[in-house]
Design a protein around this motif. Structure first.
Motif, short mmCIF file in Angstrom:
data_model
loop_
_atom_site.label_atom_id
_atom_site.label_comp_id
_atom_site.label_asym_id
_atom_site.label_seq_id
_atom_site.Cartn_x
_atom_site.Cartn_y
_atom_site.Cartn_z
N GLN A 1 0.75 -1.04 0.06
CA GLN A 1 0.02 0.00 -0.06
C GLN A 1 0.77 1.28 -0.16
OE1 GLN A 1 -2.26 -1.00 3.65
NE2 GLN A 1 -4.20 -0.97 2.21
N SER A 2 1.91 1.21 0.71
CA SER A 2 2.78 2.52 0.98
C SER A 2 3.45 2.49 -0.38
CB SER A 2 3.93 2.32 2.12
OG SER A 2 3.06 2.03 3.25
N ALA A 3 3.95 1.63 -1.04
CA ALA A 3 4.60 1.83 -2.22
C ALA A 3 4.16 2.38 -3.27
CB ALA A 3 5.40 0.33 -2.65
N ILE A 4 2.58 1.71 -3.44
CA ILE A 4 1.74 2.54 -4.52
C ILE A 4 1.41 3.97 -4.09
CG2 ILE A 4 -0.52 2.16 -5.72
CD1 ILE A 4 -0.41 -0.77 -4.92
N ALA A 5 1.12 4.21 -2.79
CA ALA A 5 0.58 5.63 -2.36
C ALA A 5 1.88 6.56 -2.60
CB ALA A 5 0.14 5.45 -0.93
#
Length: 383
Positions: free
Chosen positions: A137-141
């Motif tokens: 989630q963090s990587a995409i965001a």
């Protein structure tokens, strides 16, 4: 896709120029997504049933939920199919913001799909580990946030590349336009410059936070999807206004070229959500699962960042916020004091255990969301 076709046909019949209007394509996107949901829904539910992709139910929760065990889940895939197909049909595929929202939505949907698949097919109750889920989630965001901090300030791709290049080469003090400031609702001239890192941090928390907030809310039949429809529809109004130079200037918002096209995606979200609600209304024939909840929350968060309405999203999505806070309060209280504040978290289960029927909780939360959305929309003019 259909927009390109209409532009080509316009040279033979001027009537086709009506498809250049965002308002018309937004309405058509809503209707198209709704029809796709109605057509694909029964087949997808049958497939999920045959594959025995059924929901497991906690035995420490409301006893009325035990009868839901085995109900097909991962129905959020239906929502994603409807949104993506509709956007490809009616959206302007040359618009960079359209692709950002689509890719973030699909990325978070993929994370939710893997989590759901491991839980219901491989019978792994943990699914994706919390660490792995948060990592992806963090990587995409973060990728989306870094792109948006420059693309919102840049009127075109050339300007975007220049700003991004300056930043990569060590220009941490790259001058961003006021479009990247944090807008405070109800005050026409009050905004706070965030800078590059502030914008990235805020965007990251909005996208990831909204995604997980919608996921936590998705615990009762129809509870999460209708607020998503209402908030998504309201964000479509903001997108249209901010993407229109005349309306943006009149309302005191920064004009963000291209943002108006997000109204088409918001229409697709509303139509797909209403179509899913047809099957998810009590008693639900299918559940959304993480694949739908994580994706929808991320899409709302990304759209709010692009149209610079993070605080308004916080207001309109008040039900999502309260659901998340109830979990945080419960966990902190139990770990520090050994006591629970609520009978069960998220808070919708608390009201169930107090004696509210499931339909009462759902409809009352819908009513609250409707009031909050109207309050959020009032910030368009009350500035």
């Amino acid at each position: 896709m259909l927009l390109l076709a209409s532009e080509w046909l316009e040279q033979y019949a001027r009537a086709f120029n009506v498809f250049n209007y965002i308002t018309l394509r937004t309405v058509l996107a809503t209707m198209t997504a709704l029809v796709i949901s109605f057509l694909v829904g029964p087949r997808m539910i049958d497939w999920l049933t045959r594959m025995k992709i059924g929901q497991s139910v906690r035995d420490d929760g409301p006893q009325t939920h035990l009868a839901k065990a085995g109900t097909p889940t991962m129905g959020g895939a239906l929502i994603l199919v409807s949104i993506v197909v509709t956007t490809l049909l009616w959206g302007n595929l040359g618009n960079r913001f359209v692709w950002v929202v689509l890719l973030v939505t699909l990325g978070f949907g993929a994370v939710g799909w893997i989590d759901d698949w491991r839980k219901v097919v491989y019978r792994n109750p943990k699914g994706l580990s919390v660490r792995a889920k948060l990592f992806w989630q963090s990587a995409i965001a973060l990728v989306a946030s870094i792109y948006l901090v420059f693309s919102i300030s840049a009127p075109d791709n050339t300007q975007f590349l220049r700003l991004f290049s300056d930043w990569v080469q060590g220009g941490f003090n790259v001058d961003l336009s006021p479009k990247a400031d944090l807008i405070v609702p109800f005050f026409k001239s009050v905004s706070y410059p965030l800078g590059i890192w502030g914008f990235i941090a805020l965007s990251y928390f909005v996208i990831v936070g909204t995604s997980n907030a919608v996921n936590l809310t998705d615990g009762l039949d129809g509870l999460a999807i209708m607020p998503t429809v209402m908030v998504g529809g309201a964000l479509g109004i903001f997108a249209y206004a901010i993407g229109n130079a005349i309306f943006a200037r009149y309302l005191g918002f920064p004009h963000i070229p291209g943002a108006g096209e997000l109204a088409v995606i918001c229409g697709a979200i509303a139509g797909a959500g209403l179509g899913f609600l047809w099957f998810n209304a009590y008693p639900a024939d299918v559940f959304m699962g993480d694949v739908g909840a994580l994706a929808l929350g991320a899409s709302l968060g990304t759209i709010a960042v692009i149209v610079r309405q993070e605080i308004v999203l916080f207001i309109m999505g008040g039900v999502f916020v309260v659901e998340t806070l109830s979990v945080m309060i419960q966990v902190i209280s139990f770990k520090t004091r050994g006591k629970r504040v609520f009978r069960m978290a998220p808070i919708h289960h608390h009201f169930e255990l107090k004696g509210w029927k499931e339909n009462q909780v759902v409809v009352r939360f819908w009513i609250i969301t409707m009031l909050l959305v109207l309050f959020g929309l009032s910030t368009l003019k009350l500035r």
